[in-house]
Design a protein around this motif. Structure first.
Motif, PDB file in Angstrom:
ATOM      1  N   LEU A 269       0.838  -1.203   0.000  1.00 13.31           N
ATOM      2  CA  LEU A 269       0.000   0.000   0.000  1.00 13.31           C
ATOM      3  C   LEU A 269       0.870   1.249   0.000  1.00 13.31           C
ATOM      4  N   ASN A 270       0.250   2.353  -0.362  1.00 16.09           N
ATOM      5  CA  ASN A 270       0.912   3.665  -0.328  1.00 16.09           C
ATOM      6  C   ASN A 270      -0.125   4.634   0.237  1.00 16.09           C
ATOM      7  N   THR A 271      -0.129   4.792   1.549  1.00 16.12           N
ATOM      8  CA  THR A 271      -1.206   5.570   2.178  1.00 16.12           C
ATOM      9  C   THR A 271      -0.692   6.914   2.676  1.00 16.12           C
ATOM     10  N   LEU A 272      -1.621   7.785   3.008  1.00 11.89           N
ATOM     11  CA  LEU A 272      -1.262   9.094   3.553  1.00 11.89           C
ATOM     12  C   LEU A 272      -0.889   8.958   5.030  1.00 11.89           C
ATOM     13  N   THR A 273       0.049   9.809   5.447  1.00 14.05           N
ATOM     14  CA  THR A 273       0.392   9.908   6.869  1.00 14.05           C
ATOM     15  C   THR A 273      -0.699  10.685   7.604  1.00 14.05           C
TER      16      THR A 273
ATOM     17  N   GLU B   8       2.460  -2.294   4.348  1.00 18.92           N
ATOM     18  CA  GLU B   8       3.095  -1.037   3.963  1.00 18.92           C
ATOM     19  C   GLU B   8       4.349  -0.845   4.785  1.00 18.92           C
ATOM     20  N   ILE B   9       5.349  -0.256   4.139  1.00 20.21           N
ATOM     21  CA  ILE B   9       6.534   0.203   4.865  1.00 20.21           C
ATOM     22  C   ILE B   9       6.469   1.716   4.809  1.00 20.21           C
ATOM     23  N   GLY B  10       6.407   2.357   5.956  1.00 19.85           N
ATOM     24  CA  GLY B  10       6.241   3.796   5.935  1.00 19.85           C
ATOM     25  C   GLY B  10       6.564   4.417   7.275  1.00 19.85           C
ATOM     26  N   GLU B  11       6.526   5.765   7.273  1.00 14.45           N
ATOM     27  CA  GLU B  11       6.938   6.481   8.474  1.00 14.45           C
ATOM     28  C   GLU B  11       5.731   6.810   9.344  1.00 14.45           C
TER      29      GLU B  11
END
Lengths: 492, 556
Positions: free
Chosen positions: B380-384, B439-442
């Motif tokens: 996934l590519n989601t909003l922070t 997802e890999i994300g901050e």
């Protein structure tokens, strides 16, 4: 008995239940016509019974499918509510178009959501029709209508509104009319098997078996591969290009003081882009005490130009404003900060999220990805910067490009790079320039610095042929897992 | 960025350039993008630093200079007939004043002038807070002797523009549209700045002018007042207006501005002289010494004059209307523009071999990513940015709130990746199952020891939504990832007590004694509250902590 009769009989024994003829045809790989004549033969031998039933099936109509995201009356009610509780009919028609507007108004009145008086619709209340939408979604393919569904008022309304079409079909069911044991005895010695197994191979039993042919007409179950997100792949591509050019990735927090986002880049404290209408603000102030020498340099440069020969902004610089916390609005805030204290040469880049005060729409996202880089080398010139930018463009597959003079508060000269995308035209790809001497003094660098920055989503949208930025952050897993992988290879 | 819209034939007449391609190319080289519409207008996007190009006339002048149709020239005051006695208003202490004769307005010129004024007001003038402009018909000015001071709003009257009634200043502030919009900027209790001539108010900066000196289509000579809070900005704006009006060839008249302590003459039309180090220019731009012969031509095309030249340096006369030259580097840019960026040529940089020491965060993330993709998860590519309502419902407390969020849907930053994942799954309930995502994300978490109070952390989260719980599969995935990292034997799961998960069906994940994340099944009560009707099992692990564990280094 023929081998096809045996195959069907074997299947019936294996299933040991009443089965629909068409389903049996699918399982055994015969056509419906073929299976009917086989069953006729088995019936004449007193082995099976065939019974007929009439059943109802339904499917959402094209109009019904259009309402999956909202029925017309929902759109009308929401629109009127958003417009402050009142809207003229003509505005509604303008915004929603015909026939949605008319249908929606009628139904919204019927539901008591709005009332219309002298051409003005007034909002009363609104309750989402999620049952209606779920029902439509359920009927996106032909399916049988159970008794429960048939008697539900939502279903009846949808049928009445011609949003679901109902048909009746004849179904034929078949079952064994003899016992399982008797049936098994009829099957001759040579076994027909549908699966070759480890056991058949080890026991040698496979020699006395016939393998049933595959049904090549049946559609397979849907499988979803594990998949990289297409946008993240684009980001990885850029990272590869930068690492090949010898750039090192740097990062920082999302919540930073204005100092890094603006002041260190010589953006005057009353510059309009620092307005709270453009950036997202967080409660509180950073503690800048560990950065006192940087802060002092920033103050001197802003107020009077410092010692680099500039006039500065000739105002009183506010420490408090520089300490205010915000969500970074560009990643030059990251690359520039990471230059502090570095000896030349340095090649740094960042590709990460930034935040602006925008409402989401097809062209804007309050959060998007910035790609930024800085290069600090003794004797680095504007001409080399243009060369580097052309190298990056070429590596991204953009062969034709041009450079336009531009203005950014922190670079001089400044330049915008335009790339030519076949089938699309000229696209502004990035903004770039040489860091101003004022910026260099604040960063305390010992060599000139070239810098650039660009929004990644806009380019990705063109590359992937997507016209709504929100799709890059889609919450619909189906969209993501069915996004064709091949498009990724159209890059470069 | 400001956009100047003018009829194409007008611009062709002003510039003397009929060829549209030449015109648009020249504009491009002067930092301006332009677009021509079907009605024959050209919209020119000008850069915010060049306020002298905020007018059609200013653009025309820059184009003519660039094409060599004009040579750089200076203008001089033809007299100083005005005197302004200033008692500096508290909230708006500075004024500059000048007049330009023989402008001979007509309908189009008047419209261009008013547009120009508005453009300066909204951008450089910060919606009149920093600088505001008054334009007057000089021939209707009662007397060349003027005053600029605070007046009492109840005891002073004026006739506001486009009105005929005399009313108190208070009434003007309350009853006119401009009064409502700008009346609070300079009001100081019951005092407001005004410009008076023969005791009559001719302007109420930054709000409105008096009708007495109203501009009309037959105005010949124009008086300009500029007031504001920053003396440099006030003078710069006056000069940019003179630059536009003097384009028509009239004369410029100045004013003596008499402050209590000092007195000055406005406008200041003296060119600024700046000494430019030639070596600096060569090194900054990357042009060769042989190209020094092109420098004079390039500078002239940008409106500058060289007044002296030596082996090492040149002295450049910068025209009075250029407010954007802060440093010799700005002259460097003008030289590059004068030569034309396309004529500078490129010099490619050498790729540099980068020695990567040990494991990088990107490489670690990529191992985890590959494992998850291999196990059939979709990335996934989601909003922070997330709605804080969901964080509250899930029981999270410490997270960043955005003070000025444009909507409640994006008013907080996620403090755990699973927040974004759950939002996504909620929106994907009607698709074929199982739904396997990661997802890999901050994420951003509270940091009481950090100077900025909040720190980023890179994490990975994977989840399965299906018609029945898939705890084993999520657990197996954790084990598989840790095996890729050669950490599986150190994996410890300890029962956890987190409200969001079902009791007895979640665990804190440890590598030896280091906590790295959580694993569990979302509590049915929370699911139903969020409107989710399929079980969700998920795990979230900190990549930053794994990185520190593997390398002994902290993530920078």
């Amino acid at each position: 008995m023929s081998s096809s009769e045996i195959a069907v009989l074997e299947k019936l024994i294996e299933l040991n239940r009443v089965i629909e003829v068409s389903e049996l045809a699918k399982i055994t790989g015969f056509t419906e016509q073929g299976i009917s004549s086989i069953l006729e033969l088995l019936k004449s031998k007193g082995i099976v019974e065939v019974q007929e039933h009439i059943i109802a099936i339904g499917k959402a109509t094209e109009e019904g499918m259009n309402y999956l995201d909202g029925l017309p009356e929902e759109r009308v009610a929401i629109l009127v509510q958003e417009m402050g509780g009142e809207a003229t009919i003509s505005v509604i028609k303008n915004r929603l178009g015909e026939p949605i507007a008319s249908i929606g108004i009628n139904w919204a009145i019927k539901r008591g959501w709005v009332k219309v008086d002298k051409g003005i619709a007034k909002f009363i209340n609104y309750k989402p029709l999620s049952d209606h939408r779920n029902m439509l979604r359920m009927f996106s393919l032909w399916r049988e209508i159970s008794h429960d569904i048939e008697s539900s008022s939502v279903f009846q309304e949808l049928v009445k509104r011609k949003l679901i079409e109902v048909r009746t079909v004849k179904r034929r069911y078949v079952r064994l009319s003899i016992s399982l044991d008797e049936a098994r005895k009829i099957i001759p010695q040579k076994k027909v098997v549908s699966k070759l197994t480890h056991e058949l191979l080890t026991t040698g039993e496979w020699k006395s078996c016939v393998l049933k042919p595959f049904n090549l007409d049946a559609s397979p179950p849907i499988a979803y591969p594990g998949k990289r997100h297409f946008f993240k792949e684009f980001v990885e591509l850029i990272k590869d290009v930068m690492e090949d050019l010898g750039f090192e990735e740097v990062s920082d927090d999302y919540v930073i003081p204005e100092l890094w986002n603006f002041d260190i880049l010589f953006q005057a404290q009353d510059h309009p882009s620092r307005d709270i209408h453009d950036i997202l603000v967080v409660e509180g102030y950073a503690d800048l005490s560990q950065y006192s020498d940087i802060v002092e340099r920033v103050r001197r440069v802003h107020e009077s130009g410092g010692s680099c020969g500039s006039t500065g902004w000739r105002y009183r610089w506010s420490y408090e404003k520089a300490s205010k916390l915000m969500l970074r609005s560009h990643t030059t805030a990251v690359t520039a900060r990471r230059l502090i204290g570095r000896e030349p040469p340095a090649r740094l880049y960042a590709i990460a999220r930034v935040f602006r005060r925008d409402n989401p729409d097809p062209r804007h996202s309050p959060e998007f990805t910035n790609f930024d880089g800085v290069i600090m080398e003794r004797g680095f010139t504007f001409k080399k910067l243009l060369g580097l930018l052309s190298q990056i463009l070429k590596a991204l597959g953009i062969e034709k490009f041009k450079f336009k003079p531009a203005y950014f508060p922190f670079t001089e000269p400044s330049v915008e790079g335009y790339g030519y995308v076949p089938g699309y035209g000229w696209v502004e790809v990035f903004g770039a320039g040489m860091f101003r001497p004022e910026v260099l003094e604040m960063l305390n660098t010992k060599a000139s610095v070239g810098a650039w920055g660009m929004g990644v989503e806009r380019l990705a949208m063109i590359v992937y042929g997507i016209n709504d930025i929100r799709l890059l952050f889609s919450k619909d897993v189906e969209f993501i897992r069915t996004f064709p992988y091949i498009k990724r290879h159209l890059i470069r | 960025m400001p956009v100047v819209k003018v009829r194409l034939d007008t611009l062709a007449r002003l510039t003397g350039v009929g060829n549209i391609e030449v015109l648009q190319n020249t504009l491009f080289n002067l930092k301006c993008e332009s677009e021509i519409d079907e009605e024959g207008n050209i919209a020119i996007e000008v850069q915010s630093d060049r306020i002298d190009m905020f007018s059609a006339e200013g653009i025309a002048k820059a184009v003519r200079l660039y094409l060599g149709l004009d040579k750089p020239s200076s203008i001089e005051l033809r007299g100083i007939p005005f005197k302004v006695i200033v008692k500096p208003p508290i909230k708006r202490p500075y004024i500059a004043l000048a007049a330009v004769t023989n402008v001979n307005l007509d309908e189009e010129k008047l419209k261009l002038l008013i547009d120009f004024q508005e453009r300066l007001h909204t951008t450089f003038g910060r919606n009149r807070r920093k600088v505001a402009i008054g334009l007057h018909d000089l021939d209707r000015l009662p007397s060349p002797l003027l005053e600029y001071r605070d007046v009492d709003v109840d005891q002073t009257c004026m006739i506001p523009l486009h009105d005929f009634r005399e009313m108190s200043i208070r009434k003007v502030l309350e009853a006119t549209e401009q009064g409502v919009l700008y009346g609070s900027i300079a009001l100081n209790e019951n005092m407001h700045p005004a410009i008076l001539s023969e005791g009559k108010v001719i302007s109420l900066p930054p709000v409105i002018n008096s009708d007495i000196t109203r501009l009309t289509e037959s105005t010949r000579n124009i008086l300009i007042d500029v007031t504001g809070t920053d003396v440099n900005a006030v003078n710069a704006v006056l000069n940019s207006i003179i630059n536009a009006l003097a384009f028509y060839g009239g004369e410029v008249l100045g004013a003596e501005i008499i402050y209590p302590e000092t007195s000055i003459i406005t406008p200041d039309l003296k060119p600024k002289v700046i000494k430019v180090d030639l070596k600096y220019i060569f090194e900054w731009l990357g042009i060769e010494r042989e190209q020094v012969s092109h420098i004079e031509g390039a500078l002239n095309r940008m409106g500058h004059r060289i007044i002296s030249i030596t082996e090492d340096s040149i002295e450049v006369e910068v025209p009075y209307y250029r407010n954007d030259i802060l440093h010799q580097v700005d002259i460097a840019e003008d030289i590059a523009m004068g030569i034309g960026y396309e004529n500078l040529g490129f010099e490619e940089v050498e790729p540099r071999l980068r020695i990567v020491k040990g494991l990088s965060l990107r490489a670690l993330a990529s191992v985890i990513r590959e494992a998850l993709i291999g196990l059939g998860y979709a990335e996934l590519n989601t909003l922070t940015l997330v709605p804080n309502q969901i964080l509250e419902e899930l029981g999270f407390k410490n997270y960043v709130m955005v003070i000025n969020a444009p909507s409640n849907e994006i008013n907080a930053l996620r403090s755990a990746l699973l927040q974004s994942i759950i939002i996504t799954l909620k929106n994907s309930q009607y698709i074929p199952q199982p739904v396997k995502v990661f997802e890999i994300g901050e994420v951003v978490t509270r940091c009481s020891t950090c100077y900025n109070k909040w720190k980023n952390e890179l994490r990975v989260c994977w989840a399965i939504m299906n018609s029945e719980t898939r705890f084993e599969e999520v657990h197996a995935t954790l084990y598989a990832i840790l095996k890729e990292l050669e950490l599986a034997t150190m994996l410890r799961l300890r029962p956890c007590d987190i409200d969001m998960f079902s009791r007895g069906r979640c665990a804190d994940v440890y590598i030896n004694d280091t906590a790295i994340g959580v694993l569990g099944e979302i509590n049915p009560e929370k699911l139903v509250k969020l409107g989710i009707f399929y079980p969700i099992t998920l795990a979230e692990v900190s990549i930053n902590i794994l990185y520190s564990f593997l390398t002994g280094k902290n993530v920078k």
